[in-house]
Write an enzyme that holds these catalytic residues in place. Sequence first.
Site, PDB file in Angstrom:
ATOM      1  N   ALA A 215       0.917  -1.267   0.003  1.00 26.91           N
ATOM      2  CA  ALA A 215      -0.112   0.001   0.032  1.00 26.91           C
ATOM      3  C   ALA A 215       1.040   1.226  -0.025  1.00 26.91           C
ATOM      4  O   ALA A 215       2.002   1.259   0.096  1.00 26.91           O
ATOM      5  CB  ALA A 215      -0.911  -0.067   1.198  1.00 26.91           C
TER       6      ALA A 215
ATOM      7  N   GLY B 234       0.205  -5.010   0.909  1.00 26.93           N
ATOM      8  CA  GLY B 234      -0.857  -5.088   0.150  1.00 26.93           C
ATOM      9  C   GLY B 234      -0.594  -5.850  -1.270  1.00 26.93           C
ATOM     10  O   GLY B 234      -1.521  -6.545  -1.784  1.00 26.93           O
TER      11      GLY B 234
ATOM     12  N   GLU C  80      -1.228  -9.183  -0.297  1.00 25.22           N
ATOM     13  CA  GLU C  80      -2.578  -9.530   0.013  1.00 25.22           C
ATOM     14  C   GLU C  80      -3.131  -9.626  -1.490  1.00 25.22           C
ATOM     15  O   GLU C  80      -4.302 -10.514  -1.597  1.00 25.22           O
ATOM     16  CB  GLU C  80      -3.299  -8.417   0.556  1.00 25.22           C
ATOM     17  CG  GLU C  80      -2.931  -8.679   2.086  1.00 25.22           C
ATOM     18  CD  GLU C  80      -3.057  -7.327   2.888  1.00 25.22           C
ATOM     19  OE1 GLU C  80      -3.552  -7.590   4.032  1.00 25.22           O
ATOM     20  OE2 GLU C  80      -2.453  -6.199   2.571  1.00 25.22           O
TER      21      GLU C  80
ATOM     22  N   GLU D 199       3.565  -5.279   7.661  1.00 24.46           N
ATOM     23  CA  GLU D 199       2.911  -3.963   8.177  1.00 24.46           C
ATOM     24  C   GLU D 199       3.132  -3.935   9.764  1.00 24.46           C
ATOM     25  O   GLU D 199       3.205  -2.809  10.203  1.00 24.46           O
ATOM     26  CB  GLU D 199       1.369  -4.342   8.227  1.00 24.46           C
ATOM     27  CG  GLU D 199       0.948  -4.247   6.638  1.00 24.46           C
ATOM     28  CD  GLU D 199       1.085  -5.498   5.912  1.00 24.46           C
ATOM     29  OE1 GLU D 199       0.328  -5.448   4.875  1.00 24.46           O
ATOM     30  OE2 GLU D 199       1.748  -6.382   6.499  1.00 24.46           O
TER      31      GLU D 199
END
Length: 263
Positions: A63, A108, A111, A131
């Site tokens: 992200a 992300g 993910e 994270e």
Amino acid sequence: MGEFVRLEVDGGVGTIRLDRPKMNALDAQVQRELIDVASEADSRADVAAVVFYGGERVFAAGADVKEMADMTFEVMDEHSHLLQDFTKALAGIGKPTVAAITGFALGGGLEVALTADVRFAADDAKLGQPEILLGIIPGAGGTQRLARLVGSAKAKELIYTGRFVGADEALDIGLVDQVHPAADVYGKAVEWARQFVNGPALALRAAKVAIDGALDGGADGDLDGGLELERREFAGLFRSHDQKAGMQSFVENGPGKAVFEGR
């Protein structure tokens, strides 16, 4: 077609291509574009299977931290729905999907890869959920999909430490399904996807619904609920032309010779 995400279709295989220099950081715009492209890939009759790909250098580094750094709780509480929505959209594509992972698939980015049915990694790829090193946890499905894939103990170890996993270890723990030289990984993913072109699209979708739907209740799933879901999907296929064609072809010509029309 978005600014940073596009669907490329060739011979029945769709590639959802991330292209946001330099590292395919997944900001809100990219997340929204992924939702749109996932819907397009799901609905297009000329797409039998889908490859997720970030290019030759990197899958997605995660992200966009710069975008999130100054968000308040109230802003993130709302934005976090988008984090879940874009990965749900990718996971909800009712066709076989494969992630072709090059370079980094982190946060992300991992993910996104976790939403695919299978994952092919370059031999020099690095994967992880780092994270925790930012004082947060995965928010786009990582705590759930990673645990379902590699087991809760291994998922906790990876998420607690935030460490990167090389391709060989990822293969050993079941995080990826195949490892190939970096120059070959995308071609291998397309080759895998191409086997479903002209296949029984309705049955493939039903199989995905039955498998994924049973897991929604937990890492182990609920057997009775899963069996009922399977029964409904199985019986529903007997309304389809493909079921009639497939069984008639088997009776008359033996296995593997049916011609399917996706209806």
